[in-house]
Design a protein around this motif. Structure first.
Motif, PDB file in Angstrom:
ATOM      1  N   UNK A  56      13.987 -38.769 -29.676  1.00  0.00           N
ATOM      2  CA  UNK A  56      15.197 -38.801 -30.500  1.00  0.00           C
ATOM      3  C   UNK A  56      15.554 -40.222 -30.947  1.00  0.00           C
ATOM      4  N   UNK A  57      14.720 -41.201 -30.620  1.00  0.00           N
ATOM      5  CA  UNK A  57      15.040 -42.615 -30.881  1.00  0.00           C
ATOM      6  C   UNK A  57      14.082 -43.193 -31.921  1.00  0.00           C
ATOM      7  N   UNK A 104      12.074 -42.303 -37.731  1.00  0.00           N
ATOM      8  CA  UNK A 104      11.293 -43.292 -38.473  1.00  0.00           C
ATOM      9  C   UNK A 104      10.826 -44.404 -37.549  1.00  0.00           C
ATOM     10  N   UNK A 105       9.656 -44.949 -37.878  1.00  0.00           N
ATOM     11  CA  UNK A 105       9.089 -46.107 -37.190  1.00  0.00           C
ATOM     12  C   UNK A 105       8.858 -45.847 -35.697  1.00  0.00           C
ATOM     13  N   UNK A 120       7.217 -31.733 -44.013  1.00  0.00           N
ATOM     14  CA  UNK A 120       8.306 -32.354 -44.787  1.00  0.00           C
ATOM     15  C   UNK A 120       8.480 -33.829 -44.422  1.00  0.00           C
ATOM     16  N   UNK A 121       7.371 -34.528 -44.321  1.00  0.00           N
ATOM     17  CA  UNK A 121       7.388 -35.912 -43.845  1.00  0.00           C
ATOM     18  C   UNK A 121       6.571 -36.798 -44.784  1.00  0.00           C
ATOM     19  N   UNK A 143      10.294 -33.785 -40.894  1.00  0.00           N
ATOM     20  CA  UNK A 143      11.263 -34.605 -41.620  1.00  0.00           C
ATOM     21  C   UNK A 143      11.278 -36.056 -41.164  1.00  0.00           C
ATOM     22  N   UNK A 144      10.120 -36.597 -40.847  1.00  0.00           N
ATOM     23  CA  UNK A 144      10.034 -37.944 -40.287  1.00  0.00           C
ATOM     24  C   UNK A 144       9.163 -38.832 -41.171  1.00  0.00           C
ATOM     25  N   UNK A 145       9.457 -40.141 -41.207  1.00  0.00           N
ATOM     26  CA  UNK A 145       8.739 -41.027 -42.114  1.00  0.00           C
ATOM     27  C   UNK A 145       8.407 -42.357 -41.449  1.00  0.00           C
ATOM     28  N   UNK A 146       7.332 -42.988 -41.953  1.00  0.00           N
ATOM     29  CA  UNK A 146       6.918 -44.317 -41.515  1.00  0.00           C
ATOM     30  C   UNK A 146       6.602 -44.370 -40.016  1.00  0.00           C
TER      31      UNK A 146
END
Length: 200
Positions: free
Chosen positions: A44-45, A74-75, A117-118, A94-97
């Motif tokens: 969750x972080x 993200x990240x 969806x990322x 739904x997550x990026x980078x």
């Protein structure tokens, strides 16, 4: 096990260590029955590294169970973890980078890595074998990179479904039962080159 948004662990005695709430490292194997539609580790972080140090996360193939689950993050880097016997090995939603690198993901009941969806994620240098559906599946996801993975003995190697502007480069995709690489349903403007594809 939760790596919570504030950096703490729940439960606090989970076999994961962190001195700085940035780098989290497994300290022993995590093995057990993960219930229906639940996950062994829920992240969750943002802006952290989760490393396996060669340890294993193992379930019992319960339906919809996940080894590692991320939603809207993200990240995050997930590296050097052995993950097996879930429904999904790693599930990004739904997550990026983010980076998924150097993991050994085997014998999951559905997918080794599922990315939904990322965007702008990097999946590289993983060994992904004997997953019952696909080694890697991208769904509704764009501008991602899949590179340098060893993907063998799955049903499908790599599935790009409704996903565009992704790069699939330099993977070893061999001995998968069905497709080596499958682009399906409105998957446009993807770059696929330099892969070794044999005996699919």
């Amino acid at each position: 096990i939760y790596i919570q948004a504030d950096g703490s662990l729940h439960p606090d005695h989970a076999p994961i260590s962190s001195a700085d709430n940035v780098t989290y490292t497994l300290t022993e194997n995590i093995v057990g029955d993960v219930p229906y539609d639940s996950s062994a580790i829920i992240i969750e972080r943002n802006n952290i590294v989760v490393g396996g140090a060669g340890y294993t996360i193992e379930g019992t193939k319960v339906e919809k169970s996940k080894g590692i689950y991320m939603l809207g993050l993200t990240n995050v880097t997930i590296k050097n973890i052995n993950i097996k016997h879930f429904c999904y090995g790693i599930y990004l939603d739904g997550s990026s980078n983010n980076v998924i690198s150097g993991n050994n993901i085997t014998a999951n009941n559905w997918y080794g890595i599922w990315v939904k969806d990322s965007s702008n994620n990097n999946v590289s240098g993983n060994t992904i074998t004997a997953n019952n559906y696909a080694g890697i599946r991208f769904y509704g996801s764009s501008y991602n990179s899949i590179s340098g993975n060893h993907i063998t003995s799955n049903w499908d190697g790599i599935v790009v479904w409704g996903s565009s502007y992704n790069s699939v480069v330099g993977n070893n995709v061999t001995a998968n039962i069905n497709h080596g690489i499958l682009l399906y349903i409105s998957s446009n403007n993807n770059a696929i080159f330099g892969n070794n594809m044999t005996a699919n």
